[in-house]
Design a protein around this motif. Structure first.
Motif, mmCIF file in Angstrom:
data_model
loop_
_atom_site.group_PDB
_atom_site.id
_atom_site.type_symbol
_atom_site.label_atom_id
_atom_site.label_comp_id
_atom_site.label_asym_id
_atom_site.label_seq_id
_atom_site.Cartn_x
_atom_site.Cartn_y
_atom_site.Cartn_z
ATOM 1 N N ARG A 6 -43.580 -3.017 18.450
ATOM 2 C CA ARG A 6 -42.512 -3.177 17.462
ATOM 3 C C ARG A 6 -42.944 -4.143 16.373
ATOM 4 O O ARG A 6 -43.560 -5.172 16.653
ATOM 5 N N VAL A 10 -39.649 -8.120 6.068
ATOM 6 C CA VAL A 10 -38.637 -8.364 5.041
ATOM 7 C C VAL A 10 -39.336 -8.203 3.700
ATOM 8 O O VAL A 10 -40.341 -8.873 3.445
ATOM 9 N N ARG A 12 -38.778 -8.350 -0.379
ATOM 10 C CA ARG A 12 -37.866 -8.811 -1.426
ATOM 11 C C ARG A 12 -38.124 -8.012 -2.698
ATOM 12 O O ARG A 12 -39.239 -7.986 -3.203
ATOM 13 N N ARG A 20 -35.196 -4.606 4.708
ATOM 14 C CA ARG A 20 -35.819 -4.923 5.991
ATOM 15 C C ARG A 20 -36.217 -3.605 6.650
ATOM 16 O O ARG A 20 -35.465 -2.634 6.599
ATOM 17 N N CYS A 22 -37.569 -2.183 10.382
ATOM 18 C CA CYS A 22 -37.929 -2.379 11.781
ATOM 19 C C CYS A 22 -38.497 -1.073 12.284
ATOM 20 O O CYS A 22 -37.892 -0.017 12.091
ATOM 21 N N HIS A 32 -39.165 4.834 16.377
ATOM 22 C CA HIS A 32 -37.916 4.452 15.711
ATOM 23 C C HIS A 32 -38.265 3.770 14.401
ATOM 24 O O HIS A 32 -39.276 3.067 14.310
ATOM 25 N N THR A 34 -35.914 1.852 11.134
ATOM 26 C CA THR A 34 -34.617 1.606 10.493
ATOM 27 C C THR A 34 -34.812 0.705 9.285
ATOM 28 O O THR A 34 -35.393 -0.365 9.397
ATOM 29 N N THR A 36 -32.858 -1.530 6.680
ATOM 30 C CA THR A 36 -31.567 -2.194 6.449
ATOM 31 C C THR A 36 -31.754 -3.175 5.291
ATOM 32 O O THR A 36 -32.866 -3.321 4.780
ATOM 33 N N GLY A 37 -30.661 -3.803 4.876
ATOM 34 C CA GLY A 37 -30.788 -4.782 3.808
ATOM 35 C C GLY A 37 -29.474 -5.020 3.091
ATOM 36 O O GLY A 37 -28.437 -4.451 3.464
ATOM 37 N N ASP A 38 -29.541 -5.857 2.055
ATOM 38 C CA ASP A 38 -28.324 -6.231 1.332
ATOM 39 C C ASP A 38 -28.210 -5.476 0.000
ATOM 40 O O ASP A 38 -27.694 -6.002 -0.978
ATOM 41 N N LEU A 47 -27.896 6.720 3.567
ATOM 42 C CA LEU A 47 -28.675 5.479 3.469
ATOM 43 C C LEU A 47 -28.989 4.928 4.851
ATOM 44 O O LEU A 47 -30.033 4.315 5.068
ATOM 45 N N ASN A 48 -28.087 5.140 5.790
ATOM 46 C CA ASN A 48 -28.324 4.657 7.155
ATOM 47 C C ASN A 48 -29.306 5.523 7.938
ATOM 48 O O ASN A 48 -29.646 5.196 9.066
ATOM 49 N N PHE B 60 -25.106 -1.895 5.107
ATOM 50 C CA PHE B 60 -26.476 -1.473 5.440
ATOM 51 C C PHE B 60 -27.285 -2.571 6.127
ATOM 52 O O PHE B 60 -28.510 -2.529 6.160
ATOM 53 N N GLN B 61 -26.578 -3.547 6.648
ATOM 54 C CA GLN B 61 -27.297 -4.642 7.296
ATOM 55 C C GLN B 61 -27.339 -4.479 8.812
ATOM 56 O O GLN B 61 -26.547 -3.752 9.401
ATOM 57 N N GLU B 66 -29.301 -10.323 10.930
ATOM 58 C CA GLU B 66 -28.626 -11.116 9.880
ATOM 59 C C GLU B 66 -27.741 -12.224 10.430
ATOM 60 O O GLU B 66 -27.397 -13.149 9.695
ATOM 61 N N GLY B 86 -24.465 -4.882 0.275
ATOM 62 C CA GLY B 86 -24.550 -6.310 -0.027
ATOM 63 C C GLY B 86 -24.842 -7.117 1.227
ATOM 64 O O GLY B 86 -25.146 -6.567 2.291
ATOM 65 N N GLY B 87 -24.733 -8.437 1.079
ATOM 66 C CA GLY B 87 -25.136 -9.326 2.152
ATOM 67 C C GLY B 87 -24.003 -9.783 3.046
ATOM 68 O O GLY B 87 -22.834 -9.511 2.797
ATOM 69 N N GLU B 186 -37.550 -15.588 2.916
ATOM 70 C CA GLU B 186 -38.000 -15.014 1.640
ATOM 71 C C GLU B 186 -36.896 -15.105 0.594
ATOM 72 O O GLU B 186 -37.163 -15.318 -0.587
ATOM 73 N N PRO B 262 -26.470 0.684 11.777
ATOM 74 C CA PRO B 262 -27.369 1.841 11.868
ATOM 75 C C PRO B 262 -28.577 1.686 12.778
ATOM 76 O O PRO B 262 -29.343 2.604 12.939
#
Lengths: 99, 285
Positions: A6, A10, A12, A20, A22, A32, A34, A36-38, A47-48, B60-61, B66, B86-87, B186, B262
């Motif tokens: 695994r 991250v 940016r 992110r 994984c 697998h 995935t 993810t992120g903000d 998106l998922n 989406f986190q 997180e 978003g976060g 980061e 997810p």
């Protein structure tokens, strides 16, 4: 049976948000993945599932992985903000460098 | 590009419906209102609401990455996923959330979400100015005072609606915030700070006095009315919204499978499902 490896990363984006990734790999197969992120975007259900687009592929087939990811983002994601499609690919490239 | 300029003096609905002790229901109301406005059943709506001791994670986190879930259990912090990206944010009773739902085409230029953050940000900044606080909008979606974040926004754009919501740190307990959120180094490095605490501020800190929620809401209300040139009229949830909210609450926001998100291949998923179950969430995977 080979052990599952695994990794996570991250990444940016220059657009201000973070991706992110994984990933788990057995042998050279992605078991697998995935993302993810903000970030923001629609449709949420697609998106998922970005990571599912590369499951089952070999980590040695870099071009195929990137092409599959690119096609998914182009065809199934209506809009995305805070990150770009290129950021997902860069996150994948960086994690492949560590496998 | 379709743009609907707000007719001067148009009336929008103001909602102050909240259940601070139940963040899952609060998020269900958020989505129910957005959908209802999008269907044209309710007018453009501004909602003010609060959660009491909860983390709201972006759509989406990954919960495992997180949030420090064990710290959440220690401090009794509930964890809920929202329907916008978003976060992750920490809410306590001294944090005020604002949410605005527009039916499309909206008065936001281009129905563009980045323009939405900017324009809603301008409304909040206009409100803060009335309290004597000089803030600025920082793209993508932040409002800062003196280089420190005081409000962040999230949102989404669907076929029917443009929705923006945000949280304003009025007098929040930033110590708990920094203990329960797992901000990637980061991100902190990109912001030039070494910790979450160094990056944020509150209205209480900026004004050097306690401030009531009513003062804040009145100021923000005036800000929205001024920037959008509208009149906000207090209203209630429609019966349609109440029904949609109840369905979303039971079938989505109160479930572990929604709130985990997810990451189906994550080795920590079962462990985190157990932890979320301990804080009262239902449903399986």
């Amino acid at each position: 049976m080979q052990a599952e490896i695994r990794r996570s990363i991250v990444y940016r984006s220059e657009r201000g948000k973070t991706v992110r990734l994984c990933i788990s790999v057995r042998g050279d197969r992605i078991m697998h993945a995935t993302f993810t992120g903000d970030f923001f975007g629609e449709p949420a259900e697609e998106l998922n599932k970005i990571g599912e687009s590369i499951v089952g592929l070999s980590i040695k087939e870099r071009d195929k992985l990137l092409s599959r990811l690119d096609a998914f983002l182009r065809e199934r994601v209506e809009w995305i903000e805070g990150v770009s499609p290129e950021d997902f690919k860069q996150a994948l490239v960086k994690i492949l460098e560590n496998l | 590009m379709s743009v609907r300029k707000t007719p001067a003096g148009e009336k929008w609905r103001l909602l102050e419906v909240e259940r601070p002790e139940d963040p899952y229901y609060n998020l269900a109301i958020e989505e129910a209102v957005a959908r209802t406005v999008g269907e044209g059943i309710a007018p453009t709506t501004l909602r003010f609401w609060r959660n009491d001791n909860a983390i709201v994670i972006g759509a989406f986190q990954c919960v495992s990455l997180e949030i420090k879930l064990e710290e959440c259990v220690r401090y009794g912090v509930k964890v809920v996923r929202r329907f916008t990206g978003g976060g992750a944010v920490y809410h306590d009773i001294r944090n005020l959330n604002y949410a605005i739902s527009f039916r499309r085409p909206s008065p936001i230029p281009g129905d563009d979400i980045l323009n939405g953050y900017r324009m809603v940000g301008e409304a909040v900044i206009a409100g803060l100015e009335k309290l004597g606080v000089k803030a600025e909008f920082i793209p993508v979606n932040d409002i800062q005072v003196g280089g420190r974040k005081i409000s962040g926004m999230a949102g989404t754009l669907t076929k029917n609606f443009l929705f923006i919501h945000g949280c304003l740190l009025v007098g929040s307990n930033i110590e708990i915030l920094s203990r329960v959120l797992n901000v990637p180094k980061e991100k902190l490095e990109a912001k030039g700070v070494g910790s979450v605490r160094a990056r944020v501020t509150t209205l209480r800190d900026e004004l050097n006095r306690e401030i009531t929620m009513d003062e804040v809401k009145t100021a923000l209300l005036r800000g929205f009315e001024e920037v959008f040139d509208v009149e906000l009229i207090p209203g209630e949830l429609t019966s349609w919204e109440e029904r949609i909210a109840e369905e979303l609450y039971r079938n989505k926001y109160m479930t572990i499978v929604w709130n985990l998100g997810p990451c189906r291949g994550c080795p920590d998923r079962d462990r985190d499902a157990l932890i979320l179950g301990r804080v009262g969430l239902a449903g399986g995977d």
